[in-house]
Enzyme design. Sequence first.
Site, PDB file in Angstrom:
ATOM      1  N   LEU A 100       3.699 -29.696  18.657  1.00  0.00           N
ATOM      2  CA  LEU A 100       2.344 -29.058  17.882  1.00  0.00           C
ATOM      3  C   LEU A 100       1.055 -30.178  17.643  1.00  0.00           C
ATOM      4  CD1 LEU A 100       4.320 -27.222  14.342  1.00  0.00           C
ATOM      5  CD2 LEU A 100       3.997 -26.927  16.847  1.00  0.00           C
ATOM      6  N   CYS A 101      -0.031 -29.308  18.175  1.00  0.00           N
ATOM      7  CA  CYS A 101      -1.481 -30.269  17.980  1.00  0.00           C
ATOM      8  C   CYS A 101      -1.529 -30.325  16.567  1.00  0.00           C
ATOM      9  CB  CYS A 101      -2.539 -30.145  18.323  1.00  0.00           C
ATOM     10  SG  CYS A 101      -3.815 -30.814  18.604  1.00  0.00           S
ATOM     11  N   ILE A 102      -1.874 -31.742  16.026  1.00  0.00           N
ATOM     12  CA  ILE A 102      -1.814 -31.941  14.435  1.00  0.00           C
ATOM     13  C   ILE A 102      -3.544 -31.292  14.045  1.00  0.00           C
ATOM     14  CG2 ILE A 102      -2.567 -34.607  14.824  1.00  0.00           C
ATOM     15  CD1 ILE A 102      -1.225 -34.860  12.287  1.00  0.00           C
ATOM     16  N   ALA A 105      -2.070 -27.572  14.163  1.00  0.00           N
ATOM     17  CA  ALA A 105      -1.298 -27.204  12.820  1.00  0.00           C
ATOM     18  C   ALA A 105      -1.632 -27.407  11.808  1.00  0.00           C
ATOM     19  CB  ALA A 105       0.029 -28.720  13.475  1.00  0.00           C
TER      20      ALA A 105
END
Lengths: 121, 121, 130, 130, 96, 96
Positions: C77-79, C82
Site C-alpha cells: 500500500l502506498c503510504i 494509506a
Amino acid sequence: MADGKRLLLLIRHSPYGSSLARASLDVALAAAAFDRPLSLLFTGDGVLQLLPEQDSEALGVRNPGRLLASLPLYDIEQVYVDAAAAARYRLDLDAAPVAALALGREEIRALIDRHDHLLGF
Amino acid sequence: MADGKRLLLLIRHSPYGSSLARASLDVALAAAAFDRPLSLLFTGDGVLQLLPEQDSEALGVRNPGRLLASLPLYDIEQVYVDAAAAARYRLDLDAAPVAALALGREEIRALIDRHDHLLGF
Amino acid sequence: MIYSLLVLSSPASGQCAMTAARFARAALARGHTVGRIFFLDAGVTNGAAATVLPQDETDRLQPWVELAERHGVELILCIASALRYGMLDETEAGRYEKPAATIHPAFTVSGLGQLVDAATSADRLVTFGG
Amino acid sequence: MIYSLLVLSSPASGQCAMTAARFARAALARGHTVGRIFFLDAGVTNGAAATVLPQDETDRLQPWVELAERHGVELILCIASALRYGMLDETEAGRYEKPAATIHPAFTVSGLGQLVDAATSADRLVTFGG
Amino acid sequence: MTLHTLNASPASAAFADCLAMLAAGDVLLLLGDGVYAALAGTGARAQLDACGARLCLLREDAAAAGILARVAGAEVIDIDGFVALSEQFPRQLAWY
Amino acid sequence: MTLHTLNASPASAAFADCLAMLAAGDVLLLLGDGVYAALAGTGARAQLDACGARLCLLREDAAAAGILARVAGAEVIDIDGFVALSEQFPRQLAWY
C-alpha cells in the site's frame, strides 16, 4: 400513503460500476417500507439497470434484477424511464425486469415539478 | 539516466476533483528521485492542472502549481500537453506553471510508442 | 515473464479490484511471476480489515490474502494514500495514536520507490483503475 | 427552516464533503435548524477515525465533529454502506469481531429509515455527491 | 501496438479520451462499465468499429451487464484471455 | 423552478445529463470540477448560456481552479449564497 413530502429518486448510475445503484434501490425500498410517497426515474446510465438477463453470479455480486422486479410488491408503482436515455442504448423496455413508463423531456420536467424533494443517485 | 524501462505517465484527471492528480505527481517525483527515465503527458481533464493562478488556500488543500513548477528541478524535462485537450478549455499554455510541449494526435501516438510502460492516471 | 500490477480501484467502487486479483491468479496459472502488486490512491482500501459484505456477495479481501500467503506475492500500500484513506499498519497506528491497525497483515505499507522499481524492472506493468 | 443533508461524497475524493460541512455551518449561521446529516455509500467514510492528512491540508473530520458537539447536529452513517466501507462503531466492531471501532464517536450508525424520515419531514433536503 | 483497457461507460470522459487515442493495430479490452460500448447498433459501438482497433470485452462483466447476446462482432474473452493479450502487447494503458 | 448543483467536469456524463434537464427559470450552481463549465469561450459555457438557466459557481472551487478571471457573466457566490439559493428554491437536484 401517509402525507409528508413527495420524494422522487432519479437513478443515473449503472448497476455494477459503483455501489451507488445498490444504495439507491435500498433507499427506494426503505421509503416504501415507511409508507412514504415515492417515485423512481431511471435516466442517464441508470437505464442500464433495466437490461434483462443480467447474470452477476460470476462476479459474486447481487443482481439488481430481482430487486427491481420486487418494487411493485412494495407498492412502488410510479416507475418511469427516460425514453431518450433508453434509446441511446437501444433498450427493449418491454423486456425490463420492472414495468416503467417511458417519458420524454417535457414529461420528465413535469414529473420533477410534481415532487417536493429530489434524490439524485 | 539509469537504464530500465522508459515510463510515460498520462495525466487525465483534474487537480481537485479527486486525489488521483496528487498521487500521479507523487509518482512522477518518485521516479525522478530514483533516477528513472520518465515523461509526462497532460491530456483530457489533466490539462486543467496547467491553469495558472490556482489558489486552493480557502479549500485547505495543497496546490499542484508549486509541485509542477518544481518538475524541472527533478530534471523531468519531457513534459508534454495534448494540444486538442488544451484548446477545448482555451488554455494559454505560455502561462502554465511548467513549460510543456504541445502535441497533436499523431505526435502523441509516436510518444506512446517510444515508451515501454504507460501509467494512466 | 515478470508481472507488476498497479491497483487504483477501491473494492467498493465496482468490479475492477477483483478483476485485478483474478488477473494476478490467471497470470500465475500461466506460469508467469507476479512479483509485486502496488495499491495507490483509493486502491489502498483493498487492504481494509474491517469491511463486511452481505452474505450473498463474495469476500473481496480473501483473494488478495491468498495471493500473498499461498503465492508469495507482495501486496504494497502506498503510504501517502494509506494515511489519507485511514489504512494503517501497526507502526502507523502507533505513530498516529490510533486504537488499532486497520489493514490486514498480508498487506505492507511502503513508499512509491517500490512502485517505480516494480514499474521499471517488470516485463509487464498492468494498471487497474476506476 | 429545517434542513436535512445527504452526503454521498467521500472526503478523499475531492472537495464536496467539505462543501457540505461548510453548507451546514452557513445554514445554522442564517438561523436555520440542521436536524440530521445522513451519510450514504462512499459518504460514510467521512466518519473514519484513522485518516491522517498531510500537515498543509486542513482536517476533514473536525468540521463534522464540531457540528455534532457544538450544534447538536445528528451525524448518521447508513449501516449497509458503513459495513461495506468498514466504518464500524463499537457495537458493529464487536458483532463482527474486529479489533476496534473505526469511526469517530460523534457519528452514529443507523438504518435508512432515518434518511426517509429526514427526507420527508424536512423543509429542505440538500444532496452532496461526487 | 498498445493494449488499451477501458473501465468506464460510453457516456464518460474516459470513453471519449480513449477513442481519440486508439489506432489501427491496437486492441481495446472493455472492462466493467466499458462493456456497454460494445452494444450493437449504438453510437458508441459505431465509433469503436470505425477506429480500426481490435475490440474485446471481458465475459464476466458482459454477463453481469446482460449484454452477451447483443455484442456480435466483438470478441468475448475471459480473464485468461486478458493475460494472453498482455503477453502479446508489451504496453497497456488503463482508461477509467 | 429547481436548484441544480453540478459537481463534475464538462467532459462528464453528469454534465450532459444535467444540461438535458435544465429549464429556463431553474438555477444551476457549479461546484468542484463543475466550475470549469463556466470558462468563457468554451463549448460547455456556450451550451449553458443557451439553455436559459441562471448560472452560478462557488467561489472557493473557482479560486482553486484558477478561473475567477475567466467566467464573466456567471455569478460567483460563496457558501452563504448557496444557502440563500436553497432558501429560494425548495427543490435541489445533485448531479455528479
